[in-house]
Design a protein around this motif. Structure first.
Motif, PDB file in Angstrom:
ATOM      1  N   GLU A   1      11.413  -6.779  -3.527  1.00  0.00           N
ATOM      2  CA  GLU A   1      10.428  -7.828  -3.797  1.00  0.00           C
ATOM      3  C   GLU A   1       9.008  -7.262  -3.788  1.00  0.00           C
ATOM      4  N   CYS A   2       8.720  -6.389  -2.838  1.00  0.00           N
ATOM      5  CA  CYS A   2       7.395  -5.746  -2.799  1.00  0.00           C
ATOM      6  C   CYS A   2       7.181  -4.902  -4.049  1.00  0.00           C
TER       7      CYS A   2
ATOM      8  N   ARG B   1       8.518  -5.322  -6.964  1.00  0.00           N
ATOM      9  CA  ARG B   1       8.321  -6.250  -8.092  1.00  0.00           C
ATOM     10  C   ARG B   1       6.888  -6.769  -8.134  1.00  0.00           C
ATOM     11  N   ARG B   2       6.247  -6.833  -6.973  1.00  0.00           N
ATOM     12  CA  ARG B   2       4.875  -7.343  -6.876  1.00  0.00           C
ATOM     13  C   ARG B   2       3.827  -6.227  -6.837  1.00  0.00           C
ATOM     14  N   GLY B   3       4.265  -4.985  -7.090  1.00  0.00           N
ATOM     15  CA  GLY B   3       3.324  -3.880  -7.220  1.00  0.00           C
ATOM     16  C   GLY B   3       3.101  -3.033  -5.983  1.00  0.00           C
ATOM     17  N   PHE B   4       3.917  -3.188  -4.955  1.00  0.00           N
ATOM     18  CA  PHE B   4       3.776  -2.397  -3.732  1.00  0.00           C
ATOM     19  C   PHE B   4       4.998  -1.520  -3.535  1.00  0.00           C
ATOM     20  N   ALA B   5       4.791  -0.245  -3.301  1.00  0.00           N
ATOM     21  CA  ALA B   5       5.872   0.702  -3.054  1.00  0.00           C
ATOM     22  C   ALA B   5       6.014   0.912  -1.552  1.00  0.00           C
TER      23      ALA B   5
ATOM     24  N   ARG C   1       9.528   0.426   5.919  1.00  0.00           N
ATOM     25  CA  ARG C   1       8.563   1.447   6.321  1.00  0.00           C
ATOM     26  C   ARG C   1       7.362   1.405   5.394  1.00  0.00           C
ATOM     27  N   ILE C   2       6.183   1.313   5.980  1.00  0.00           N
ATOM     28  CA  ILE C   2       4.913   1.272   5.259  1.00  0.00           C
ATOM     29  C   ILE C   2       4.202   2.601   5.492  1.00  0.00           C
ATOM     30  N   SER C   3       3.653   3.181   4.436  1.00  0.00           N
ATOM     31  CA  SER C   3       2.891   4.423   4.575  1.00  0.00           C
ATOM     32  C   SER C   3       1.452   4.189   4.148  1.00  0.00           C
ATOM     33  N   PHE C   4       0.539   4.792   4.880  1.00  0.00           N
ATOM     34  CA  PHE C   4      -0.888   4.729   4.581  1.00  0.00           C
ATOM     35  C   PHE C   4      -1.325   6.122   4.140  1.00  0.00           C
TER      36      PHE C   4
ATOM     37  N   ASN D   1      -0.355  -9.989   3.012  1.00  0.00           N
ATOM     38  CA  ASN D   1      -0.190 -11.322   2.423  1.00  0.00           C
ATOM     39  C   ASN D   1       1.087 -11.406   1.600  1.00  0.00           C
ATOM     40  N   THR D   2       1.410 -10.349   0.875  1.00  0.00           N
ATOM     41  CA  THR D   2       2.643 -10.319   0.082  1.00  0.00           C
ATOM     42  C   THR D   2       3.864 -10.418   0.989  1.00  0.00           C
ATOM     43  N   LEU D   3       3.863  -9.667   2.084  1.00  0.00           N
ATOM     44  CA  LEU D   3       4.993  -9.729   3.011  1.00  0.00           C
ATOM     45  C   LEU D   3       5.127 -11.121   3.637  1.00  0.00           C
TER      46      LEU D   3
END
Length: 148
Positions: free
Chosen positions: A82-83, A85-89, A122-125, A139-141
């Motif tokens: 879903e992320c 699809r909304r532009g977040f890897a 897992r989120i990477s910065f 906000n997407t999450l």
């Protein structure tokens, strides 16, 4: 930068200056990433801390560039898609390895249940991550969590 000056003599002051600059740059970068990470956690858990569980090591062991999140009640693989699809890897599983075997062993060894390991993302910065990126992902999450 030329580290050798005339006749093969090592440029010791140049090397020392380079190392000092590199250490300062990495410290500044780490502080920037820690601020982004803290902003993300605040944005994500504001009003929805019962949905999101942050997975991290003790502060002095924590890699500030990576953050684990359990999204209660949602499979991590679905959240990742879903992320995307909304532009977040984002990723699922631990950074130690992407196989299901390693994912389960890592999170289970940390005391999480098999259900929680399925809900893990897992989120990477990185160097190019901005505050508005962090807020938009949070906000997407939240939207994804509320859509079910």
């Amino acid at each position: 930068m030329n580290m050798v000056s005339g006749g093969g003599t090592v440029n010791t002051p140049g090397i020392a200056a380079f190392v000092g600059a590199a250490l300062k740059a990495s410290h500044v970068e780490r502080e920037k990433v820690m601020a982004l990470r803290n902003l993300f956690i605040t944005q994500l858990t504001k009003e929805m801390d019962h949905i999101f569980r942050i997975v991290e090591a003790p502060f002095n062991w924590q890699n500030p560039y990576v953050l684990g999140v359990i999204v209660k009640g949602l499979e991590g693989q679905w959240v990742m898609l879903e992320c995307n699809r909304r532009g977040f890897a984002i990723s699922t599983g631990s950074a130690c390895g992407q196989s299901v075997h390693l994912k389960a062993n890592t999170l289970l060894a940390m005391g999480y249940s098999q259900e929680e390991q399925k809900e893990f993302i897992r989120i990477s910065f990185g160097r190019n991550t901005k505050g508005e990126d962090v807020k938009a992902l949070a906000n997407t999450l939240k939207e994804i969590a509320q859509s079910v």
